[in-house]
Scaffold this active site. Structure first.
Site, PDB file in Angstrom:
ATOM      1  N   ALA A   1      34.704  41.558  41.157  1.00  0.00           N
ATOM      2  CA  ALA A   1      33.609  42.177  41.887  1.00  0.00           C
ATOM      3  C   ALA A   1      33.377  41.432  43.195  1.00  0.00           C
ATOM      4  O   ALA A   1      33.788  40.279  43.358  1.00  0.00           O
ATOM      5  CB  ALA A   1      32.340  42.159  41.038  1.00  0.00           C
TER       6      ALA A   1
ATOM      7  N   GLY B   1      35.769  42.423  37.209  1.00  0.00           N
ATOM      8  CA  GLY B   1      35.668  43.876  37.255  1.00  0.00           C
ATOM      9  C   GLY B   1      37.010  44.560  37.355  1.00  0.00           C
ATOM     10  O   GLY B   1      37.174  45.704  36.897  1.00  0.00           O
TER      11      GLY B   1
ATOM     12  N   GLU C   1      38.204  44.739  33.882  1.00  0.00           N
ATOM     13  CA  GLU C   1      37.402  45.755  33.199  1.00  0.00           C
ATOM     14  C   GLU C   1      37.830  47.163  33.598  1.00  0.00           C
ATOM     15  O   GLU C   1      37.809  48.086  32.780  1.00  0.00           O
ATOM     16  CB  GLU C   1      35.926  45.526  33.493  1.00  0.00           C
ATOM     17  CG  GLU C   1      35.378  44.269  32.808  1.00  0.00           C
ATOM     18  CD  GLU C   1      33.977  43.920  33.245  1.00  0.00           C
ATOM     19  OE1 GLU C   1      33.085  43.858  32.373  1.00  0.00           O
ATOM     20  OE2 GLU C   1      33.762  43.702  34.465  1.00  0.00           O
TER      21      GLU C   1
END
Length: 259
Positions: free
Chosen positions: A65, A110, A113
């Protein structure tokens, strides 16, 4: 489709979504999540698209992120703010088409993910995976604590989440995080070959098979079996089912029309 942070290309029924922020190693921010969700929604509705590949290119998938966007956030900001990653990942995960993640280089935070919402993950031999959020005093907040244990088991998932350590492609394969590891130069050819194989199957059967797996994982076994039978039954109302079985009996390749 034109976007600022991703590139979407469609060729021979295969859509490729490429993260396109090379200057920050494809770091994910709200704009990326917004555009990913918009692209996924559009591709879901496009009947000419039969499978989707998501990638970050041949150097890095996504290094996490955008911390510069998060550093000044308060608990109230996060709790009440626009949960763009959740919406985007839900749209991607529930697309009625197979989604393949083609992963080279870092897939961290992220980025890792994001790979978890794909149906299948193919890694280049230079790929590395990790959820380093714990080292920032936070936890994976875009599905990592939920999707990863369901994929590789709670014990290994906790080890990765609690340590924040990275693992290389070969270990990712051994624990079930990825389906296949290939030489980096073969990554996109392998992803396209798999996408074409999926795309040659009946579109409605693919959609319901994906739904049966995804929804079944949220149910107990008996409910999942009942849901599977419902999906199975519905397919006998399709032209593709008639064509598939007729082709089998006539010993010829099926010509599915997605009807």
């Amino acid at each position: 489709m034109t976007f600022q942070t991703i590139i979407v290309e469609i060729e021979e029924g295969i859509a490729t979504i490429t993260l396109n922020r090379p200057e920050v190693l494809n770091a994910l921010n709200d704009q990326v999540f917004k555009e990913l969700g918009e692209a996924a929604a559009a591709l879901s509705a496009d009947n000419s698209v039969r499978a989707v590949i998501i990638t970050g290119g041949n150097k890095v998938f996504a290094a996490g992120a955008d911390i510069s966007q998060m550093a000044s956030s308060t608990a109230v900001d996060v709790a009440t703010g626009d949960n763009a990653s959740y919406r985007a990942f839900q749209i991607l995960e529930t697309m009625p088409k197979p989604v393949i993640a083609a992963i080279a280089g870092y897939a961290l935070g992220g980025g890792c993910e994001l790979t978890l919402v794909a149906d299948v993950r193919i890694a280049a031999d230079n790929a590395q995976f990790g959820l380093p959020e714990i080292k920032l005093g936070i936890l994976p907040g875009a599905g990592g604590t939920q999707r990863l244990p369901r994929l590789i088991g709670a014990g290994k998932a906790k080890e990765l989440i609690f340590s924040g350590d990275f693992i290389k492609a070969d270990e990712a394969l051994s624990v079930g995080l990825v389906n296949k590891v290939v030489p980096a130069e073969e990554l996109f050819a392998e992803a396209r070959m798999m996408a074409k194989r999926f795309a040659s199957r009946g579109a409605i059967a693919l959609q319901l098979a994906k739904s049966a797996v995804n929804e079944g994982l949220r149910m107990d076994l008996e409910a999942g079996l009942q849901y599977e039978h419902k999906c199975f039954s519905l397919l006998f109302a399709t032209e593709d089912q008639k064509e598939g079985m007729r082709a089998f009996l006539e010993k010829r390749p099926a010509k599915f029309q997605g009807k």
